[in-house]
Design a protein around this motif. Structure first.
Motif, PDB file in Angstrom:
ATOM      1  N   THR A  29      -2.085 -11.113   2.285  1.00 58.56           N
ATOM      2  CA  THR A  29      -1.803 -10.067   3.270  1.00 58.56           C
ATOM      3  C   THR A  29      -0.425 -10.276   3.900  1.00 58.56           C
ATOM      4  N   GLY A  30       0.003 -11.537   4.003  1.00 57.22           N
ATOM      5  CA  GLY A  30       1.346 -11.815   4.519  1.00 57.22           C
ATOM      6  C   GLY A  30       2.412 -11.217   3.617  1.00 57.22           C
ATOM      7  N   ILE A  31       2.200 -11.330   2.293  1.00 58.79           N
ATOM      8  CA  ILE A  31       3.159 -10.752   1.341  1.00 58.79           C
ATOM      9  C   ILE A  31       3.161  -9.222   1.460  1.00 58.79           C
ATOM     10  N   VAL A  32       1.964  -8.640   1.614  1.00 57.09           N
ATOM     11  CA  VAL A  32       1.883  -7.183   1.797  1.00 57.09           C
ATOM     12  C   VAL A  32       2.658  -6.766   3.044  1.00 57.09           C
ATOM     13  N   LEU A  33       2.551  -7.571   4.111  1.00 61.04           N
ATOM     14  CA  LEU A  33       3.248  -7.236   5.351  1.00 61.04           C
ATOM     15  C   LEU A  33       4.759  -7.384   5.215  1.00 61.04           C
ATOM     16  N   SER A  34       5.208  -8.291   4.350  1.00 61.33           N
ATOM     17  CA  SER A  34       6.646  -8.392   4.082  1.00 61.33           C
ATOM     18  C   SER A  34       7.144  -7.109   3.426  1.00 61.33           C
ATOM     19  N   VAL A  35       6.319  -6.561   2.520  1.00 58.36           N
ATOM     20  CA  VAL A  35       6.648  -5.266   1.918  1.00 58.36           C
ATOM     21  C   VAL A  35       6.633  -4.196   3.012  1.00 58.36           C
ATOM     22  N   GLY A  36       5.672  -4.309   3.939  1.00 60.51           N
ATOM     23  CA  GLY A  36       5.582  -3.378   5.052  1.00 60.51           C
ATOM     24  C   GLY A  36       6.833  -3.402   5.922  1.00 60.51           C
ATOM     25  N   LEU A  37       7.383  -4.601   6.113  1.00 57.30           N
ATOM     26  CA  LEU A  37       8.625  -4.742   6.891  1.00 57.30           C
ATOM     27  C   LEU A  37       9.759  -3.987   6.200  1.00 57.30           C
ATOM     28  N   LEU A  38       9.812  -4.121   4.878  1.00 57.75           N
ATOM     29  CA  LEU A  38      10.823  -3.424   4.079  1.00 57.75           C
ATOM     30  C   LEU A  38      10.697  -1.906   4.272  1.00 57.75           C
ATOM     31  N   VAL A  39       9.455  -1.411   4.205  1.00 58.49           N
ATOM     32  CA  VAL A  39       9.202   0.021   4.386  1.00 58.49           C
ATOM     33  C   VAL A  39       9.612   0.455   5.792  1.00 58.49           C
ATOM     34  N   LEU A  68      -1.107   5.514   0.460  1.00 61.20           N
ATOM     35  CA  LEU A  68      -1.951   4.432  -0.044  1.00 61.20           C
ATOM     36  C   LEU A  68      -1.406   3.080   0.445  1.00 61.20           C
ATOM     37  N   LEU A  69      -0.071   2.973   0.386  1.00 60.70           N
ATOM     38  CA  LEU A  69       0.593   1.745   0.833  1.00 60.70           C
ATOM     39  C   LEU A  69       0.386   1.530   2.338  1.00 60.70           C
ATOM     40  N   TYR A  70       0.454   2.628   3.134  1.00 64.96           N
ATOM     41  CA  TYR A  70       0.230   2.500   4.581  1.00 64.96           C
ATOM     42  C   TYR A  70      -1.171   1.968   4.850  1.00 64.96           C
ATOM     43  N   GLY A  71      -2.141   2.475   4.072  1.00 69.47           N
ATOM     44  CA  GLY A  71      -3.516   1.992   4.208  1.00 69.47           C
ATOM     45  C   GLY A  71      -3.586   0.493   3.953  1.00 69.47           C
ATOM     46  N   ALA A  72      -2.909   0.058   2.885  1.00 70.78           N
ATOM     47  CA  ALA A  72      -2.893  -1.377   2.541  1.00 70.78           C
ATOM     48  C   ALA A  72      -2.221  -2.183   3.638  1.00 70.78           C
ATOM     49  N   ILE A  73      -1.135  -1.619   4.212  1.00 68.39           N
ATOM     50  CA  ILE A  73      -0.401  -2.334   5.260  1.00 68.39           C
ATOM     51  C   ILE A  73      -1.259  -2.465   6.521  1.00 68.39           C
ATOM     52  N   ILE A  74      -1.963  -1.374   6.880  1.00 68.06           N
ATOM     53  CA  ILE A  74      -2.834  -1.425   8.062  1.00 68.06           C
ATOM     54  C   ILE A  74      -3.927  -2.474   7.869  1.00 68.06           C
ATOM     55  N   ALA A  75      -4.551  -2.476   6.677  1.00 67.93           N
ATOM     56  CA  ALA A  75      -5.610  -3.450   6.387  1.00 67.93           C
ATOM     57  C   ALA A  75      -5.043  -4.867   6.421  1.00 67.93           C
ATOM     58  N   ALA A  76      -3.864  -5.050   5.814  1.00 71.35           N
ATOM     59  CA  ALA A  76      -3.237  -6.371   5.771  1.00 71.35           C
ATOM     60  C   ALA A  76      -2.880  -6.828   7.182  1.00 71.35           C
ATOM     61  N   PHE A  77      -2.389  -5.886   8.015  1.00 68.89           N
ATOM     62  CA  PHE A  77      -2.026  -6.213   9.388  1.00 68.89           C
ATOM     63  C   PHE A  77      -3.250  -6.700  10.155  1.00 68.89           C
ATOM     64  N   ALA A  78      -4.352  -5.945  10.043  1.00 65.68           N
ATOM     65  CA  ALA A  78      -5.581  -6.308  10.754  1.00 65.68           C
ATOM     66  C   ALA A  78      -6.046  -7.694  10.325  1.00 65.68           C
TER      67      ALA A  78
END
Lengths: 130, 128
Positions: A29-39, A68-78
């Protein structure tokens, strides 16, 4: 140089130990959030460049794949938030017993699911009109 | 008086007290990101709409611009440290590992600078 044993030993870990699963999930989830930071930076930069640039960026930011990515980012954030709090408790030396960490692993999974579903529901439901 | 050389005395003791620095900064940024992250999530969810004007006027607020800048800096730093550990764990080729670490560091620095600049530009310049 002689080949030395390297950590982590993914192939010999027993993932049925929930504390191990939660630790690995924290990394993913940390890696997903790094992608989220990029977005997020792309989004802010588009905003800063004015309404025309933002409208152009919207084609990418508003696409189905992006949602879909926002959904993944929200889940990863939580998940990362709650699992991270557990790590901070561990850092104080508390809750490290086997039974305690098994229990808190479940608590993290359940709490993260609740937060993720609530945020996802709130985010997507509240925006239906816009 | 010891006959041991200074080099002999420090050998095997590890780096000069910097061993916990990565760990400590990782935790420090983690602690800061708890309130910052919750604030960001709640603020975004609470926004009445997500159109250009609403977003720009939200970001231009004093508190939003400040906290958002802090979030970007802290999150970039935390992300850099996290990705660093992932690279160190999974990239076993020494050359590739070093290149990956440097690239990751540069990318994170650029992201942090871009993000803060974007926030400041919105806050000071009200783009059209």
């Amino acid at each position: 140089m002689r080949a030395r044993p390297l950590s982590p030993h993914m192939s010999i870990y027993r993932m049925t130990r929930y504390s191990l699963l939660t630790s690995f999930a924290n990394r993913v989830t940390g890696i997903v959030l790094s992608v989220g930071l990029l977005v997020m930076i792309y989004w802010l930069t588009a905003l800063a460049r004015g309404s025309r640039a933002y409208a152009r960026a919207q084609e990418l930011l508003g696409s189905g794949a992006a949602k879909l990515l926002y959904g993944a980012i929200i889940a990863a954030f939580a998940y990362h938030l709650i699992a991270g709090l557990r790590h901070l408790v561990w850092d104080t030396g508390r809750g490290l017993e086997k039974a305690q960490s098994q229990r808190s692993a479940w608590a993290v999974i359940v709490a993260a699911l609740i937060v993720a579903v609530a945020c996802g529901f709130w985010a997507f439901r509240a925006r239906e009109g816009t | 008086m010891s006959l041991q050389t200074p080099l002999g005395r420090v050998r095997g003791l590890g780096a000069a007290g910097n061993g916990v620095h990565h760990w400590w900064v990782q935790r420090l940024t983690a602690v800061a990101l708890v309130p910052l992250g919750v604030w960001l999530l709640v603020s975004l969810v609470a926004l009445p709409a997500l159109d250009f004007v609403t977003l720009v006027s939200w970001i231009a607020g004093t508190w939003t611009a400040t906290l958002l800048s802090l979030f970007i800096l802290t999150a970039s730093w935390h992300s850099r440290l996290g990705i660093q550990v992932v690279i160190e764990d999974y990239v076993h080729d020494e050359g590739l590992k070093t290149v990956s670490l440097v690239v990751s560091g540069f990318v994170h620095a650029v992201l942090a600078a871009l993000g803060v600049f974007a926030v400041l530009r919105i806050a000071f310049g009200s783009p059209l």
